[in-house]
Design an enzyme around this catalytic site. Structure first.
Site: not given
Ligand code: 6SD
Length: 285
Positions: A127, A154, A196, A211
């Protein structure tokens, strides 16, 4: 391209065998190795974590386990040599022409892709990382090797990455501002976004040039047959046969959807000078 994933939950990565990625494996465009971190554990309990220095809750993943694992994965030695490349779930189709396409074969300047640095990229989902975006996916799609390190608990002792920087280009990345319980799901997302984009993986080359995000705007709505369904009609312009009008309508829809869902992207497009007077007119209405 070769992808390697180091994890304490190798089965989490099973979806890599399916659908798009499975087809890329079948065609010889992609190799995938999934490695169980516990194969590098030293004790009978195969422990991979320990209590944090400085105190606090939870456990931190041990450097003496991660270090040798990443050394072996970069060299494909030790337990990593035995971790066979995943077989696809698809029935085997003999490849007519192997579509192994390197960055150089695509006519790209290898130096432009990575400043001539061919060390593998070590991707660390966290994160606290830099946002993973379409640009990241585009950049990585030209790499020969990506290695993903999946944390749990952690996270992983910081020295693992400080040390790995000698053999890898280390990139800490975040999928978004929310907290997962480990890196595995983030790896599935990133692998799909990257693979992709490799030429030959998607059937139709144009399909990813149009896209969402490719031009910094979200795509508008799509419709298929029947023309009327539950009394709802497809917008008449789409059945008019006027390609110019269709293109303009799609652009308008993309602008309106982007303004509604992601005003930040409209501001960025405006700042880049990507919006012409017609675009600004649509947004002004
Ligand atoms: C402990 C992890 C690894 C925990 C993560 C990444 C993002 N964007 N949210 N959460 C995450 C990654 C959480 O290992």
């Amino acid at each position: 391209m070769r992808l390697d994933v180091v994890t304490i939950f190798p089965e989490y990565l099973d979806p890599l065998r399916h659908a798009l990625l499975g087809r890329a494996i079948e065609r010889g465009i992609l190799e995938v190795g999934v490695h169980n971190l516990r194969d590098w554990a030293h004790d009978v309990h195969k422990s991979v974590d320990d209590t944090p220095f400085g105190g606090g809750p939870g456990m931190v993943m041990k450097p003496e386990v991660w270090g040798p694992a990443l050394d072996d994965v970069v060299a494909l030695t030790g337990p990593a040599a035995a971790d066979g490349v995943l077989d696809s779930a698809l029935p085997h189709v003999p490849a007519t022409v192997p579509e192994q396409v390197s960055a150089q074969d695509r006519g790209e300047d290898a130096a432009a892709a990575s400043d001539g640095d061919r060390r593998p990229v070590l991707v660390v989902p966290t994160p606290g990382g830099a946002p993973f975006t379409q640009d990241t996916a585009q950049r990585w799609s030209g790499e020969d090797r990506l290695v993903f390190a999946c944390g749990r608990y952690e996270g992983i002792d910081q020295r693992v990455f400080d040390d790995a920087a000698q053999r890898y280009r280390v990139e800490e990345v975040s999928l978004g501002d929310y907290v997962l319980i480990g890196g595995e799901v983030a790896v599935l997302v990133m692998a799909e976004a990257v693979v992709r984009l490799i030429p030959g993986v998607l059937g139709n080359r144009r399909s990813h040039e149009e896209d969402s995000f490719q031009d910094g705007l979200l795509e508008g709505p799509a419709y298929t047959k029947p023309r009327v369904w539950r009394d709802l009609e497809v917008p008449a312009v789409l059945t008019s046969g006027d390609h110019g009008k269709v293109d303009r309508w799609r652009r308008d829809q993309a602008l309106l959807r982007t303004a509604r869902q992601r005003p930040d992207l409209i501001e960025a497009a405006r700042a880049r000078g990507d919006l012409d007077r017609q675009d600004l007119g649509v947004l002004g209405e």
